[in-house]
Design a protein around this motif. Structure first.
Motif, PDB file in Angstrom:
ATOM      1  N   GLY A  10       0.810  -1.217   0.000  1.00 46.43           N
ATOM      2  CA  GLY A  10       0.000   0.000   0.000  1.00 46.43           C
ATOM      3  C   GLY A  10       0.837   1.259   0.000  1.00 46.43           C
ATOM      4  O   GLY A  10       0.543   2.217  -0.727  1.00 46.43           O
ATOM      5  N   THR A  11       1.894   1.277   0.797  1.00 47.74           N
ATOM      6  CA  THR A  11       2.758   2.452   0.880  1.00 47.74           C
ATOM      7  C   THR A  11       3.411   2.753  -0.460  1.00 47.74           C
ATOM      8  O   THR A  11       3.446   3.909  -0.916  1.00 47.74           O
ATOM      9  N   VAL A  12       3.937   1.709  -1.095  1.00 51.78           N
ATOM     10  CA  VAL A  12       4.583   1.888  -2.403  1.00 51.78           C
ATOM     11  C   VAL A  12       3.568   2.369  -3.435  1.00 51.78           C
ATOM     12  O   VAL A  12       3.828   3.305  -4.200  1.00 51.78           O
ATOM     13  N   ALA A  13       2.390   1.730  -3.455  1.00 53.81           N
ATOM     14  CA  ALA A  13       1.378   2.095  -4.451  1.00 53.81           C
ATOM     15  C   ALA A  13       0.860   3.522  -4.256  1.00 53.81           C
ATOM     16  O   ALA A  13       0.720   4.282  -5.221  1.00 53.81           O
ATOM     17  N   ARG A  14       0.576   3.874  -3.009  1.00 56.77           N
ATOM     18  CA  ARG A  14       0.072   5.228  -2.748  1.00 56.77           C
ATOM     19  C   ARG A  14       1.114   6.282  -3.116  1.00 56.77           C
ATOM     20  O   ARG A  14       0.766   7.387  -3.549  1.00 56.77           O
ATOM     21  N   GLY A  15       2.386   5.943  -2.941  1.00 55.84           N
ATOM     22  CA  GLY A  15       3.443   6.869  -3.328  1.00 55.84           C
ATOM     23  C   GLY A  15       3.509   7.095  -4.824  1.00 55.84           C
ATOM     24  O   GLY A  15       4.134   8.043  -5.298  1.00 55.84           O
ATOM     25  N   MET A  16       2.856   6.227  -5.595  1.00 56.25           N
ATOM     26  CA  MET A  16       2.823   6.358  -7.054  1.00 56.25           C
ATOM     27  C   MET A  16       1.448   6.791  -7.547  1.00 56.25           C
ATOM     28  O   MET A  16       1.160   6.730  -8.740  1.00 56.25           O
ATOM     29  N   GLY A  17       0.580   7.177  -6.608  1.00 56.69           N
ATOM     30  CA  GLY A  17      -0.709   7.726  -7.006  1.00 56.69           C
ATOM     31  C   GLY A  17      -1.877   6.769  -7.010  1.00 56.69           C
ATOM     32  O   GLY A  17      -2.988   7.144  -7.416  1.00 56.69           O
ATOM     33  N   VAL A  18      -1.681   5.527  -6.563  1.00 57.14           N
ATOM     34  CA  VAL A  18      -2.774   4.564  -6.490  1.00 57.14           C
ATOM     35  C   VAL A  18      -3.496   4.755  -5.158  1.00 57.14           C
ATOM     36  O   VAL A  18      -2.884   4.642  -4.094  1.00 57.14           O
ATOM     37  N   LYS A  19      -4.775   5.042  -5.208  1.00 57.33           N
ATOM     38  CA  LYS A  19      -5.541   5.290  -3.989  1.00 57.33           C
ATOM     39  C   LYS A  19      -6.131   3.975  -3.484  1.00 57.33           C
ATOM     40  O   LYS A  19      -7.108   3.464  -4.042  1.00 57.33           O
ATOM     41  N   ILE A  20      -5.530   3.435  -2.438  1.00 54.50           N
ATOM     42  CA  ILE A  20      -5.948   2.146  -1.908  1.00 54.50           C
ATOM     43  C   ILE A  20      -5.531   2.054  -0.447  1.00 54.50           C
ATOM     44  O   ILE A  20      -4.446   2.516  -0.069  1.00 54.50           O
ATOM     45  N   SER A  21      -6.376   1.475   0.390  1.00 56.31           N
ATOM     46  CA  SER A  21      -6.055   1.319   1.806  1.00 56.31           C
ATOM     47  C   SER A  21      -5.337  -0.009   2.031  1.00 56.31           C
ATOM     48  O   SER A  21      -5.377  -0.920   1.183  1.00 56.31           O
ATOM     49  N   ASP A  22      -4.698  -0.140   3.177  1.00 58.12           N
ATOM     50  CA  ASP A  22      -4.000  -1.389   3.485  1.00 58.12           C
ATOM     51  C   ASP A  22      -4.978  -2.559   3.583  1.00 58.12           C
ATOM     52  O   ASP A  22      -4.662  -3.679   3.174  1.00 58.12           O
ATOM     53  N   ASP A  23      -6.155  -2.309   4.138  1.00 56.28           N
ATOM     54  CA  ASP A  23      -7.160  -3.368   4.227  1.00 56.28           C
ATOM     55  C   ASP A  23      -7.586  -3.838   2.836  1.00 56.28           C
ATOM     56  O   ASP A  23      -7.751  -5.039   2.591  1.00 56.28           O
ATOM     57  N   GLU A  24      -7.755  -2.893   1.928  1.00 56.82           N
ATOM     58  CA  GLU A  24      -8.117  -3.252   0.555  1.00 56.82           C
ATOM     59  C   GLU A  24      -6.995  -4.034  -0.112  1.00 56.82           C
ATOM     60  O   GLU A  24      -7.250  -4.992  -0.855  1.00 56.82           O
ATOM     61  N   VAL A  25      -5.758  -3.645   0.145  1.00 58.93           N
ATOM     62  CA  VAL A  25      -4.615  -4.374  -0.408  1.00 58.93           C
ATOM     63  C   VAL A  25      -4.612  -5.814   0.094  1.00 58.93           C
ATOM     64  O   VAL A  25      -4.438  -6.765  -0.676  1.00 58.93           O
ATOM     65  N   ALA A  26      -4.806  -5.988   1.403  1.00 57.66           N
ATOM     66  CA  ALA A  26      -4.752  -7.325   2.001  1.00 57.66           C
ATOM     67  C   ALA A  26      -5.791  -8.251   1.381  1.00 57.66           C
ATOM     68  O   ALA A  26      -5.494  -9.392   1.007  1.00 57.66           O
ATOM     69  N   LYS A  27      -7.035  -7.763   1.255  1.00 54.21           N
ATOM     70  CA  LYS A  27      -8.100  -8.579   0.683  1.00 54.21           C
ATOM     71  C   LYS A  27      -7.844  -8.869  -0.794  1.00 54.21           C
ATOM     72  O   LYS A  27      -8.018  -9.995  -1.271  1.00 54.21           O
ATOM     73  N   SER A  28      -7.423  -7.860  -1.512  1.00 52.75           N
ATOM     74  CA  SER A  28      -7.184  -8.017  -2.941  1.00 52.75           C
ATOM     75  C   SER A  28      -5.976  -8.913  -3.201  1.00 52.75           C
ATOM     76  O   SER A  28      -5.975  -9.722  -4.141  1.00 52.75           O
ATOM     77  N   PHE A  29      -4.939  -8.793  -2.359  1.00 51.60           N
ATOM     78  CA  PHE A  29      -3.737  -9.622  -2.512  1.00 51.60           C
ATOM     79  C   PHE A  29      -4.078 -11.092  -2.312  1.00 51.60           C
ATOM     80  O   PHE A  29      -3.644 -11.952  -3.090  1.00 51.60           O
ATOM     81  N   ARG A  30      -4.841 -11.395  -1.263  1.00 53.08           N
ATOM     82  CA  ARG A  30      -5.208 -12.788  -1.009  1.00 53.08           C
ATOM     83  C   ARG A  30      -5.974 -13.370  -2.194  1.00 53.08           C
ATOM     84  O   ARG A  30      -5.730 -14.504  -2.622  1.00 53.08           O
ATOM     85  N   SER A  31      -6.899 -12.593  -2.713  1.00 48.03           N
ATOM     86  CA  SER A  31      -7.692 -13.052  -3.852  1.00 48.03           C
ATOM     87  C   SER A  31      -6.818 -13.246  -5.088  1.00 48.03           C
ATOM     88  O   SER A  31      -6.931 -14.262  -5.796  1.00 48.03           O
ATOM     89  N   ALA A  32      -5.936 -12.291  -5.345  1.00 50.17           N
ATOM     90  CA  ALA A  32      -5.053 -12.378  -6.518  1.00 50.17           C
ATOM     91  C   ALA A  32      -4.103 -13.557  -6.406  1.00 50.17           C
ATOM     92  O   ALA A  32      -3.872 -14.279  -7.383  1.00 50.17           O
ATOM     93  N   PHE A  33      -3.549 -13.755  -5.214  1.00 54.46           N
ATOM     94  CA  PHE A  33      -2.603 -14.846  -4.995  1.00 54.46           C
ATOM     95  C   PHE A  33      -3.273 -16.193  -5.277  1.00 54.46           C
ATOM     96  O   PHE A  33      -2.710 -17.060  -5.953  1.00 54.46           O
TER      97      PHE A  33
END
Length: 294
Positions: free
Chosen positions: A27-50
């Motif tokens: 989340g920190t890396v993505a937000r630093g590049m302009g992607v608007k996403i919370s850590d909770d959203e990252v966690a859920k999306s990462f599990r699904s993607a994995f």
């Protein structure tokens, strides 16, 4: 007690861990590049993607010649694309892949380096030694693990499943890890007994290259990990002894582990499994003499 010891350890969760939760780093890396996403959203999306990429391309893409880098590219893209309009920043994927291929994304547990480095100086690590101690890694992972371990300060031999070992040149510099067995190379994951058999097979090859013979009756096989099903049950099913390291740390939302949460011992498949609070306790838990030193 058998004189010689093959000590193999798990990697993620046993030797090293993320510097901060995976979702937080993503989340920190993505937000630093302009992607608007919370850590909770990252966690859920990462599990699904994995899970999705794992099903489509098993074993980190090895079976389909995709390769680990492209496999992780798929996971990262599927993690962030649902939360970002338009193309993802071009630097996002390479930045995250680099981060989690090194100490930038991971840190060794405090007890690991000192203990393994002390083991590497023991006379039992020499090819001519009797008794003999060999230390390896067995992990459900792609081929990043040796690079991660090296970046964390461990001296890792290049040997892995499938290596051709005709002659092992003795050097003055000892290695902390003698070989790495990764599911990426073997084609199956713990608790499958074949990944443990790959370790004993490589040990046999190493000893043969040194001019000696592997006799299993002379070797104790010990596996150390942080999960009951994959590590302890897998090792015992393969005829090894097992130890669980349960440091009682925080749970990573993007990682599903199953450490028992207690100390002392537990019974796994009719065999006693010691539970330790840290890695260096291996030297005093009452196991093999070669694990204890002054």
């Amino acid at each position: 007690m058998k004189r010689n010891l093959l000590l193999c350890v798990d990697a993620f969760g046993t030797l090293f861990r993320p510097r901060s939760p995976i979702a937080e780093q993503y989340g920190t890396v993505a937000r630093g590049m302009g992607v608007k996403i919370s850590d909770d959203e990252v966690a859920k999306s990462f599990r699904s993607a994995f899970k999705e990429v794992s099903k489509a391309y098993p074993n980190y893409g090895k079976a389909t010649d995709m390769g680990a880098r492209q496999w992780w590219t798929e996971v990262i893209n599927k993690t962030f694309q649902p939360h970002h309009k338009g193309p993802l920043p071009s630097d996002l994927v390479p930045n995250l892949i680099h981060r989690f291929w090194s100490q930038e994304g991971y840190t060794a547990f405090p007890d690991v380096l000192s203990y393994l480095q002390s083991l590497s100086t023991q006379p039992a690590r020499l090819a001519s030694a009797s008794p003999r101690l060999v230390v390896g890694v067995i992990t459900n992972s792609d081929d990043r693990v040796p690079d991660v371990l090296s970046s964390l300060g461990l001296r890792v031999h290049h040997l892995r499943h499938g290596s051709k070992v005709e002659h092992i040149r003795q050097t003055s510099e000892p290695k902390d890890i003698d070989f790495c067995i990764m599911s990426y190379d073997v084609g199956c994951e713990k608790p499958d007994t074949r990944i443990f058999a790959a370790a004993t097979s490589l040990l046999e090859t190493i000893l043969a290259a040194e001019g000696s013979k592997f006799e299993q009756k002379d070797w104790e096989l010990l596996y150390v990990g942080d999960e009951v099903k994959k590590d302890a049950q897998g090792a015992i099913g393969a005829g090894w002894n097992a130890v669980i390291v349960d440091r009682g740390g925080e749970k990573d939302m993007a990682y599903e582990g199953d450490a028992p949460g207690v100390e002392g011992f537990m019974e796994v498949q009719g065999k006693r499994v010691t539970i330790l609070e840290d890695f260096k306790a291996l030297g005093t838990y009452g196991g093999h003499d070669l694990l204890s030193f002054d």
